[in-house]
Design an enzyme around this catalytic site. Structure first.
Site, PDB file in Angstrom:
ATOM      1  N   LYS A  54      54.695  54.039  43.392  1.00 30.07           N
ATOM      2  CA  LYS A  54      54.656  53.472  44.752  1.00 30.07           C
ATOM      3  C   LYS A  54      53.479  52.496  44.868  1.00 30.07           C
ATOM      4  O   LYS A  54      52.463  52.651  44.177  1.00 30.07           O
ATOM      5  CB  LYS A  54      54.575  54.575  45.810  1.00 30.07           C
ATOM      6  CG  LYS A  54      53.258  55.284  45.855  1.00 30.07           C
ATOM      7  CD  LYS A  54      53.090  56.099  47.131  1.00 30.07           C
ATOM      8  CE  LYS A  54      51.695  56.705  47.090  1.00 30.07           C
ATOM      9  NZ  LYS A  54      51.264  57.471  48.185  1.00 30.07           N
ATOM     10  N   LYS A  86      47.281  63.288  42.104  1.00 28.92           N
ATOM     11  CA  LYS A  86      45.861  62.935  42.259  1.00 28.92           C
ATOM     12  C   LYS A  86      44.963  63.772  41.367  1.00 28.92           C
ATOM     13  O   LYS A  86      43.867  63.342  41.004  1.00 28.92           O
ATOM     14  CB  LYS A  86      45.420  63.078  43.729  1.00 28.92           C
ATOM     15  CG  LYS A  86      45.983  61.982  44.612  1.00 28.92           C
ATOM     16  CD  LYS A  86      45.290  61.909  45.945  1.00 28.92           C
ATOM     17  CE  LYS A  86      45.809  60.735  46.753  1.00 28.92           C
ATOM     18  NZ  LYS A  86      45.264  60.685  48.105  1.00 28.92           N
ATOM     19  N   LYS A 118      47.116  51.665  47.833  1.00 27.00           N
ATOM     20  CA  LYS A 118      45.847  50.992  48.082  1.00 27.00           C
ATOM     21  C   LYS A 118      44.781  51.443  47.099  1.00 27.00           C
ATOM     22  O   LYS A 118      43.773  50.780  46.934  1.00 27.00           O
ATOM     23  CB  LYS A 118      45.372  51.210  49.519  1.00 27.00           C
ATOM     24  CG  LYS A 118      45.357  52.646  50.034  1.00 27.00           C
ATOM     25  CD  LYS A 118      44.733  52.698  51.410  1.00 27.00           C
ATOM     26  CE  LYS A 118      45.401  53.524  52.484  1.00 27.00           C
ATOM     27  NZ  LYS A 118      45.827  54.861  52.264  1.00 27.00           N
TER      28      LYS A 118
HETATM   29  P1  TYM Z   1      48.317  57.153  53.454  1.00 28.55           P
HETATM   30  O1  TYM Z   1      46.996  56.750  53.986  1.00 28.55           O
HETATM   31  O2  TYM Z   1      48.467  57.330  52.004  1.00 28.55           O
HETATM   32  O3  TYM Z   1      49.409  56.139  53.934  1.00 28.55           O
HETATM   33  C1  TYM Z   1      49.548  55.785  55.307  1.00 28.55           C
HETATM   34  C2  TYM Z   1      51.024  55.647  55.639  1.00 28.55           C
HETATM   35  O4  TYM Z   1      51.623  54.624  54.830  1.00 28.55           O
HETATM   36  C3  TYM Z   1      52.754  55.142  54.158  1.00 28.55           C
HETATM   37  N1  TYM Z   1      52.823  54.521  52.824  1.00 28.55           N
HETATM   38  C4  TYM Z   1      53.904  53.912  52.340  1.00 28.55           C
HETATM   39  N2  TYM Z   1      55.122  53.683  52.847  1.00 28.55           N
HETATM   40  C5  TYM Z   1      56.000  53.005  52.086  1.00 28.55           C
HETATM   41  N3  TYM Z   1      55.704  52.553  50.839  1.00 28.55           N
HETATM   42  C6  TYM Z   1      54.493  52.758  50.290  1.00 28.55           C
HETATM   43  N4  TYM Z   1      54.216  52.295  49.078  1.00 28.55           N
HETATM   44  C7  TYM Z   1      53.522  53.457  51.049  1.00 28.55           C
HETATM   45  N5  TYM Z   1      52.242  53.827  50.811  1.00 28.55           N
HETATM   46  C8  TYM Z   1      51.827  54.474  51.907  1.00 28.55           C
HETATM   47  C9  TYM Z   1      52.513  56.636  54.050  1.00 28.55           C
HETATM   48  O5  TYM Z   1      53.718  57.349  53.881  1.00 28.55           O
HETATM   49  C10 TYM Z   1      51.834  56.926  55.357  1.00 28.55           C
HETATM   50  O6  TYM Z   1      52.799  57.065  56.380  1.00 28.55           O
HETATM   51  N6  TYM Z   1      48.516  62.063  54.402  1.00 28.55           N
HETATM   52  C11 TYM Z   1      48.669  60.745  54.977  1.00 28.55           C
HETATM   53  C12 TYM Z   1      47.738  60.498  56.144  1.00 28.55           C
HETATM   54  C13 TYM Z   1      47.805  61.524  57.224  1.00 28.55           C
HETATM   55  C14 TYM Z   1      48.827  61.636  58.203  1.00 28.55           C
HETATM   56  C15 TYM Z   1      48.412  62.681  59.054  1.00 28.55           C
HETATM   57  C16 TYM Z   1      50.027  60.975  58.424  1.00 28.55           C
HETATM   58  C17 TYM Z   1      46.860  62.453  57.505  1.00 28.55           C
HETATM   59  N7  TYM Z   1      47.234  63.148  58.588  1.00 28.55           N
HETATM   60  C18 TYM Z   1      49.205  63.108  60.144  1.00 28.55           C
HETATM   61  C19 TYM Z   1      50.799  61.388  59.511  1.00 28.55           C
HETATM   62  C20 TYM Z   1      50.388  62.427  60.341  1.00 28.55           C
HETATM   63  C21 TYM Z   1      48.361  59.703  53.919  1.00 28.55           C
HETATM   64  O7  TYM Z   1      47.676  59.958  52.947  1.00 28.55           O
HETATM   65  O8  TYM Z   1      48.813  58.467  54.205  1.00 28.55           O
END
Ligand code: TYM
Length: 327
Positions: free
Chosen positions: A192, A111, A195
């Site tokens: 990957k 990022k 969004k």
């Molecule tokens: P975020 O918002 O990027 O994504 C949310 C969840 O979706 C999963 N994910 C994917 N899984 C498979 N293939 C993909 N292309 C893909 N893109 C996203 C992510 O692994 C995630 O599970 N840091 C986290 C948010 C967060 C969080 C937490 C998660 C903040 N605090 C506490 C668990 C527990 C994030 O940026 O996810």
């Protein structure tokens, strides 16, 4: 009952990657676990967000959780910013985190790459994520593969705190889907599905209309062969599509390979699009109903109350152990 916690950033439209990598597991786990699911709006602001868009996307994430099958009567659904303890514990854990640990985070490196200035919050992001999880003493954290490194740091911080101040935190485990823990972009299987990608054709949004989904899948990049075979090393694009197919149809990879043997990519992609539409269309219908019903804020209020109570218990204990005066 074991406890589950997870979250998603309201930093754009949720994608099929979010659904397969995480949301599908949220729904499955709520029947056997005490679940906490949030939209992590404090994390979203680690990159600039338009205030109106942030508000809209936060509502959309929560509505999609419920539309996908999370039952707010069973699971606690809330916004991270509604539970002040997250920011408080996040700060305390930041003081326990080493710069070197944060510098090693690949998500930060990705990022921050090529930017002239990078917000400090993007750097300390993983300490706040650790607070999210440890505040509830979660046993299991359902996430996609890209969160493995953050989760590892969370475990290290829990252990570090426990060693320094006495047993306080549960050391959580990750919970990953067997297939599709990393769904790749439709235009480039080395990245990957995300969004925040600028290319709309690279991801399927959970709210894309059936026609848009069909178009995006028909245009998805594949190799020049015609064999529908799962081979991530040599056929990463097709393997990614097979993973999506498996997750949207509950067929095994072997069954999918057998079904399309000798048929080429055309029929495979066509049917894949129908499988994805069949999964997302009912979710989209429920989503519209939920947005219209006006029930969202009640759900969020209840969720914030329940989550705050739980979080306060752990935070008070943390403060006592660290030497703060608790009145
Ligand atoms: P975020 O918002 O990027 O994504 C949310 C969840 O979706 C999963 N994910 C994917 N899984 C498979 N293939 C993909 N292309 C893909 N893109 C996203 C992510 O692994 C995630 O599970 N840091 C986290 C948010 C967060 C969080 C937490 C998660 C903040 N605090 C506490 C668990 C527990 C994030 O940026 O996810």
């Amino acid at each position: 009952m074991k406890r589950v916690l997870s979250g998603m950033q309201p930093s754009g439209q949720l994608t099929l990657g979010n659904y397969i990598g995480a949301l599908k597991n949220f729904v499955a786990l709520q029947h056997t676990h005490d679940c906490y699911f949030m939209a992590v709006d404090l994390h979203a602001i680690t990159v600039p967000q338009d205030p109106a868009a942030l508000r809209e996307q936060s509502e959309a994430v929560v509505a999609l959780y419920i539309a996908a099958g999370i039952d707010p009567a069973k699971s606690t659904v809330f916004l991270q910013s509604h539970v002040r303890q997250h920011a408080e514990l996040g700060w305390m854990l930041t003081t326990l985190t080493y710069m070197g640990e944060l510098e090693r985070m690949t998500q930060f490196k990705d990022k921050a790459a090529g930017k002239d200035s990078v917000g400090a919050g993007l750097f300390t992001y993983p300490s706040l994520m650790a607070a999210d999880i440890l505040l509830y003493n979660a046993d299991l954290v359902p996430v996609g593969d890209d969160q493995k490194q953050h989760l590892e740091l969370t475990r290290d911080l829990a252990q570090r705190f426990n060693q320094r101040y006495g047993d306080t935190f549960t050391v959580p485990e990750g919970y990953f889907p067997k297939v599709g823990a990393r769904i790749m972009s439709l235009d480039d299987a080395s990245k990957k599905m995300s969004k925040s990608s600028a290319n709309q054709g690279s991801f399927i949004a959970m709210l894309d209309t059936p026609d848009v989904i069909r178009k995006k899948i028909s245009r998805a990049v594949t190799d020049s062969g015609r064999e529908v075979r799962f081979d991530p090393q040599n056929k990463p694009e097709v393997s990614n599509l097979i993973s999506i197919y498996a997750q949207c149809s509950d067929k095994t990879i072997a069954e999918i390979e057998a079904q399309y043997e000798g048929l080429g990519y055309g029929p495979f992609k066509k049917e894949l699009a129908e499988q994805v539409v069949a999964v997302l269309e009912p979710v989209q219908q429920r989503y519209q109903e939920i947005r219209k019903s006006g029930e969202l804020y009640d759900i969020l209020r209840q969720g914030a109350d329940k989550a705050s109570q739980q979080a306060e218990k752990v935070l008070t204990q943390v403060k006592e152990r660290m030497g703060f005066i608790v009145l």
